[in-house]
Design an enzyme around this catalytic site. Sequence first.
Site, mmCIF file in Angstrom:
data_model
loop_
_atom_site.group_PDB
_atom_site.id
_atom_site.type_symbol
_atom_site.label_atom_id
_atom_site.label_comp_id
_atom_site.label_asym_id
_atom_site.label_seq_id
_atom_site.Cartn_x
_atom_site.Cartn_y
_atom_site.Cartn_z
ATOM 1 N N HIS A 173 0.870 -1.179 0.000
ATOM 2 C CA HIS A 173 0.000 0.000 0.000
ATOM 3 C C HIS A 173 0.911 1.234 0.000
ATOM 4 C CE1 HIS A 173 -2.821 2.958 1.724
ATOM 5 N NE2 HIS A 173 -3.803 2.136 1.412
ATOM 6 N N ASP A 205 3.177 -3.906 8.193
ATOM 7 C CA ASP A 205 1.908 -3.197 8.032
ATOM 8 C C ASP A 205 0.788 -4.207 8.272
ATOM 9 O OD1 ASP A 205 -0.454 -2.208 7.015
ATOM 10 O OD2 ASP A 205 0.423 -1.423 5.163
ATOM 11 N N GLN A 247 -4.414 -4.841 7.067
ATOM 12 C CA GLN A 247 -5.378 -5.817 6.534
ATOM 13 C C GLN A 247 -5.328 -7.149 7.269
ATOM 14 O OE1 GLN A 247 -7.718 -5.094 4.555
ATOM 15 N NE2 GLN A 247 -7.006 -3.151 3.713
ATOM 16 N N LYS A 301 -10.307 -0.395 10.658
ATOM 17 C CA LYS A 301 -10.407 -1.607 9.845
ATOM 18 C C LYS A 301 -10.728 -2.821 10.718
ATOM 19 C CE LYS A 301 -7.289 0.048 6.265
ATOM 20 N NZ LYS A 301 -7.993 0.434 5.027
ATOM 21 N N CYS A 352 -4.553 2.343 -3.776
ATOM 22 C CA CYS A 352 -3.317 2.894 -3.196
ATOM 23 C C CYS A 352 -2.168 1.919 -3.375
ATOM 24 C CB CYS A 352 -3.478 3.249 -1.723
ATOM 25 S SG CYS A 352 -4.756 4.452 -1.435
HETATM 26 C C1 LIG Z 1 -2.302 -2.657 3.583
HETATM 27 C C2 LIG Z 1 -2.703 -1.282 4.027
HETATM 28 N N1 LIG Z 1 -1.787 -0.473 4.575
HETATM 29 C C3 LIG Z 1 -2.092 0.751 5.004
HETATM 30 C C4 LIG Z 1 -3.364 1.257 4.894
HETATM 31 C C5 LIG Z 1 -3.623 2.647 5.380
HETATM 32 O O1 LIG Z 1 -4.468 2.640 6.469
HETATM 33 P P1 LIG Z 1 -5.040 4.018 7.037
HETATM 34 O O2 LIG Z 1 -5.656 4.713 5.857
HETATM 35 O O3 LIG Z 1 -6.049 3.591 8.039
HETATM 36 O O4 LIG Z 1 -3.913 4.782 7.609
HETATM 37 C C6 LIG Z 1 -4.356 0.457 4.325
HETATM 38 C C7 LIG Z 1 -5.736 0.919 4.168
HETATM 39 O O5 LIG Z 1 -6.132 1.770 3.435
HETATM 40 C C8 LIG Z 1 -4.015 -0.837 3.869
HETATM 41 O O6 LIG Z 1 -4.926 -1.629 3.307
#
Ligand SMILES: Cc1ncc(COP(=O)(O)O)c(C=O)c1O
Lengths: 398, 148
Positions: free
Chosen positions: A113, A190, A193, A216, A353
Amino acid sequence: MREQFPFFKAHPNLVYLDTAATSQKPQALLDSLQNYYINDNANVHRGLYKLAYDTTEAYESVRQQVADFLHAQSAEEIIFTHGTTDSLNLVASAFGPHAVPTGGRIVVSGAEHHSNFIPWQQLAKRQQATFVVTPVHSDGTVDVPALLAAITPGTNLVAIAQVTNVAGDTLPVAKIVKKAHDMGAFVVVDGAQAVAHMSVDVQALGADFYAFSGHKIYGPTGIGALYGRADLLAKMPPIQFGGEMISEVRDQGSTWADGPIKYEAGTPHIAGVIGMGAALHWFQENVDAAALQVEHELANQLRTALRAIPDLTVYGNDDSLATVSFNLTGIHPHDVATFLDEQQIAIRAGHHCAQPLMARLGIPATVRASFGIYNNQDDVTKLVEAVQAARRYFHGID
Amino acid sequence: MALTKLDQMYRAVILDEAQHPRHHGVLADFDHEITVRNPSCGDVLHLQISEKDGRVNDVAFSGNGCTISQASASLMTDQILDKTPAEIEQMVETFSDLIIKGDVPDADRLGDAAVLKGVHQFPARIKCATLAWKAAAQVLTEKGKTDD
Ligand SMILES: Cc1ncc(COP(=O)(O)O)c(C=O)c1O
């Protein structure tokens, strides 16, 4: 399960398949937020009256709760942040320069991401470090042997998702950490998910840092956490300055508070922390391994049904947990999304993203359906029928 | 029933336009060139325009995007031929208005491109429809500056 989510009373006919973007919220969370604002609202770490003391206790008890949830050694290893993005940026800015010397080497997977990609890309630029992005398979999953091979002597930091957000594959984090540690590299994971779909044990994984978002995992937006191994946090300077985070402030210098609050300058998102605690509590009480297995089986049913549709590519594989990405040949994902929206089916279409992954797959975007604990068979059936109808509509087949 | 709204947007002409776009490709000779993106969805549009005697005399686009953005680019490129930059700027304004409101008094100046008005019922798709038009206005007023 579904009755515990008032959102579905407000939208009785909606098929919500976008939990990977954000989950819906259980009544237990809404009750806790309301209770906090009605009964317990006071600033933390500063009032001397009982209410402020109790709220501070409640706030700090969530730190312990998150530590237990992630199987961290202690609450001192848990920093509250705005979410995954904030957590990853904090590590990259505060710990990054310590981990990655000038001319060093950073390795990330090709399926990250942007939140777990750009902070490292920018750190690499600042440190004039080599930034290695590893290959993916044609189904969008991470090529694990290639990732392991990229972790060479001289690698300083590895950043990976535990579960990716397009193909939904789970990376063998413990194995990757072992290789990285053998090479002297730190590993940042990270968990955005992962946390809502599997149990996480940061010590068993060996992760040096682990990030996730409350929203999430059935919690509020705007709140999340960063786990950092205690011995590493001891070396990590704060990067934001202000109230709460100090020990002493003099005209010409200051010293910092001990522990995680030194990274939590200013009045924190108290309601968010309390709400995240309520959501985690609800999750642990209501969602067991069997429920997660059902969720995974729904995803697999969807994959199987989609594979039977002509001219349709499914990304990920049957080990992918709760996320199913796909494309209909010749039909742009946005057109599919609009068509599905008209049938009251909420899915996500876009690059998610993950533009570096899209570039590797040679596609601009995918359609992504992702499951939460409230989804059921009916949702799968409706989506599959609607995808078939979309295919007929855009290809002009009657 | 739900599909009537869809039909209004995706009327056969739009689907057809996207599948068989006009002026798709690249020009050997051009005066203006721009690449624009829709960052939220990843659509990319590359536009080239050649001018003669103060009017557009050739135009081409390439890139990738959804049906709406491709159809819109195709219709736009066809409509701006032989127009002056000032006329095109006005058309772009009219087009933006039409897509947001669904109807405007001077829709006629858009020719066939007015069929895209159905997009106004899908606010999430407005940017797809306006991408090519904004690119044209930008490149003609900024004299060929690219964004990356
Ligand atoms: C794998 C992953 N990393 C990071 C994020 C970023 O999360 P957040 O937007 O809650 O900071 C997301 C979600 O959008 C994600 O799916």
